[in-house]
Design an enzyme around this catalytic site. Structure first.
Site, PDB file in Angstrom:
ATOM      1  N   ALA A  93      22.158   5.477   5.475  1.00 52.25           N
ATOM      2  CA  ALA A  93      20.838   5.203   6.062  1.00 52.25           C
ATOM      3  C   ALA A  93      19.862   6.279   5.628  1.00 52.25           C
ATOM      4  CB  ALA A  93      20.935   5.178   7.580  1.00 52.25           C
ATOM      5  N   SER A 129      18.910  11.590   5.786  1.00 48.92           N
ATOM      6  CA  SER A 129      19.795  10.562   5.266  1.00 48.92           C
ATOM      7  C   SER A 129      21.153  10.768   5.931  1.00 48.92           C
ATOM      8  CB  SER A 129      19.861  10.799   3.748  1.00 48.92           C
ATOM      9  OG  SER A 129      20.497   9.778   3.104  1.00 48.92           O
ATOM     10  N   LYS A 130      21.919   9.743   6.128  1.00 51.83           N
ATOM     11  CA  LYS A 130      23.257   9.924   6.709  1.00 51.83           C
ATOM     12  C   LYS A 130      24.144   8.768   6.287  1.00 51.83           C
ATOM     13  CE  LYS A 130      25.148  13.078   9.321  1.00 51.83           C
ATOM     14  NZ  LYS A 130      24.834  14.500   9.356  1.00 51.83           N
ATOM     15  N   GLY A 131      25.431   9.055   6.083  1.00 51.29           N
ATOM     16  CA  GLY A 131      26.350   8.002   5.661  1.00 51.29           C
ATOM     17  C   GLY A 131      27.561   7.943   6.566  1.00 51.29           C
TER      18      GLY A 131
END
Ligand code: NAD
Length: 436
Positions: free
Chosen positions: A50, A102-104
């Site tokens: 995201a 951002s993050k996953g």
């Protein structure tokens, strides 16, 4: 701060600062930019990424975590929330013109995968980032996170295989081992930053020797415990540490002394299998013979009498149900991301317990990551001494800025002050973009 807490704090800050809250909501809206499935160890694992913020000309920055999500919706919500929190953390530290949050995530319980399956998963995650057009030093630079610390090398090597001509392949991810361009201090950086931040806040508030209870003996918790328990001025005493299996506590005036060996062998050791608290108790007995040690249930960490509580495990652990029984008398330092729910945060502020928000407390990891990426591009690797000194300066500066804003706004709530400062920085970027 959970996202709802961050937004509530920003709303409060916007009111105090006379800013239109709708502008900031728009400026940090998260969205899913990659969603796919990888096959590892015979399992189909959802993988997601995201982004938050609306600036196409900035680079994504933020970790990839591994967690047993209840559903795909829960996974999406988690990475979206975390990307928005990261966007504010970056802005608070002044990176907002260059990076966006951002993050996953991998939707799998990390305990179901052995180390080699995790490594395979990291390479496959990179392939999916590649397919989505996100991989590369100038697009989106992930890092390790819960359950994935130590896997950055596999991502970087997978990137190099797919992009053999890219001289900046090492800068495609951070948190690598030094052999692949990582910085020696990266593994310790977040725990160093949470410790330095705790120290600045305690000094500013006139809190002398503070007893500290820490939840989670993983990367952040173990390093925080090491630095706090070895504070050169002896101004911090670690009186309790918990992990999944229990809470280790002492009444010894010097507290639990956490050595580097304990961090490497147990806390920050991806390969460790077994009961961390039992193993830690055994090493402490050897190192501090005769020390009184008690082992309680894991959840007893919340109620142990202490001065500062440092949640360093997971999100949403301080809730309206347990906040009234919290043993910490002076402050909560949010080393984990989003450990305090909105109701619990308000309860703490109302009852005079200072909350040092995650976007302020745990940002040294991202500082170090950004230095690693810059080193991989320039080819100039800073020494550990320089990295440590610069991280210290940044943590001290940002903590003092937030304390100053809290004074200016006349609020005892550092969550509001930090969210307000991040908001102003994000909006300044928006005006620049609009002006251009
Ligand atoms: P980690 O996986 O290395 O450590 C987490 C530890 O918490 C593990 O030892 C785990 O067993 C323990 N734990 C899990 N559930 C628990 C429970 N119910 N009670 C007590 N302990 C429990 O993860 P980490 O990298 O140390 O991250 C911890 C938190 O800090 C996360 O919220 C993460 O997002 C945040 N954070 C980490 C970094 C970083 O650089 N590692 C940076 C910023 C924020």
């Amino acid at each position: 701060m959970a996202l709802e807490t961050l937004l509530a704090n920003q709303r409060a800050a916007a009111e105090l600062m006379g800013v239109d809250f709708r502008l900031i909501e728009e400026a940090q809206k998260p969205r899913i930019v990659m969603e796919d499935i990888i096959e590892v160890a015979g399992m189909e694992i959802p993988v997601l990424r995201a982004h938050s913020g609306q600036h196409d000309n900035t680079i994504g920055k933020g970790g990839i975590r591994m967690a047993a999500y209840a559903s795909l919706e829960a996974a999406r919500a988690d990475v979206e929330e975390l990307s928005a929190e990261m966007n504010n953390k970056l802005a608070l530290r002044g990176y907002h013109g260059m990076f966006h949050g951002s993050k996953g995530g991998y939707g799998v319980d990390p305990r179901l995968l052995d180390h080699s399956s995790k490594r395979e998963g990291a390479a496959k995650f990179e392939h999916k980032m590649e397919d989505a057009g996100l991989a590369g030093y100038d697009r989106d630079v992930p890092a390790g996170d819960v359950g994935t610390n130590g896997l950055a090398d596999d991502y970087a090597l997978a990137y190099r295989e797919r992009n053999p001509g890219d001289p900046y392949w090492q800068a495609s991810i951070t948190g690598k081992s030094p052999e692949n361009g990582g910085l020696e201090f990266r593994t310790a950086a977040t725990g160093w930053g949470t410790y330095v931040t705790q120290k600045v806040i305690a000094e500013a508030k006139g809190h002398d020797t503070v007893r500290t209870a820490i939840q989670g003996f993983g990367n952040v918790g173990a390093w925080h415990a090491h630095f706090a328990s070895n504070d050169p001025e002896g101004r911090m005493v670690v009186n309790a540490i918990s992990d999944r299996e229990g809470t280790l506590a002492t009444n010894h005036p010097e507290g639990l002394k956490i050595t580097l060996d304990m961090v490497h062998a147990i806390g920050d050791n991806l390969q460790f299998r077994g009961n961390k608290i039992q193993a830690l108790a055994e090493l402490i007995q050897k190192n501090q013979p005769g020390i009184d040690l008690d082992i309680y249930r894991s959840e007893d960490i919340f109620t142990i009498p202490t001065d500062y509580f440092v949640p360093a495990a997971m999100g949403n652990v301080i809730t309206k149900d347990n906040v009234g029984h919290l043993g910490a008398r002076l402050a909560v330092v949010e080393a984990a991301n989003g450990p305090t729910t909105r109701e619990a945060h308000h309860y703490l502020v109302k009852n005079g317990v200072l909350t040092v928000p995650d976007i302020l407390a745990n940002g040294a990891g991202v500082d170090c990551s950004i230095k690693e990426r810059a080193a991989n591009i320039s080819g100039i690797i800073p020494t550990t001494e320089v990295v440590k000194r610069e991280l210290t300066e940044t943590c001290e500066r940002v903590a003092r800025e937030v304390l100053g804003i809290a004074d200016e706004l006349g609020t005892p709530d550092l969550g509001v002050a930090a969210a307000g400062l991040a908001m102003v920085r994000l909006l300044s970027l928006r005006s620049t973009v609009l002006a251009v």
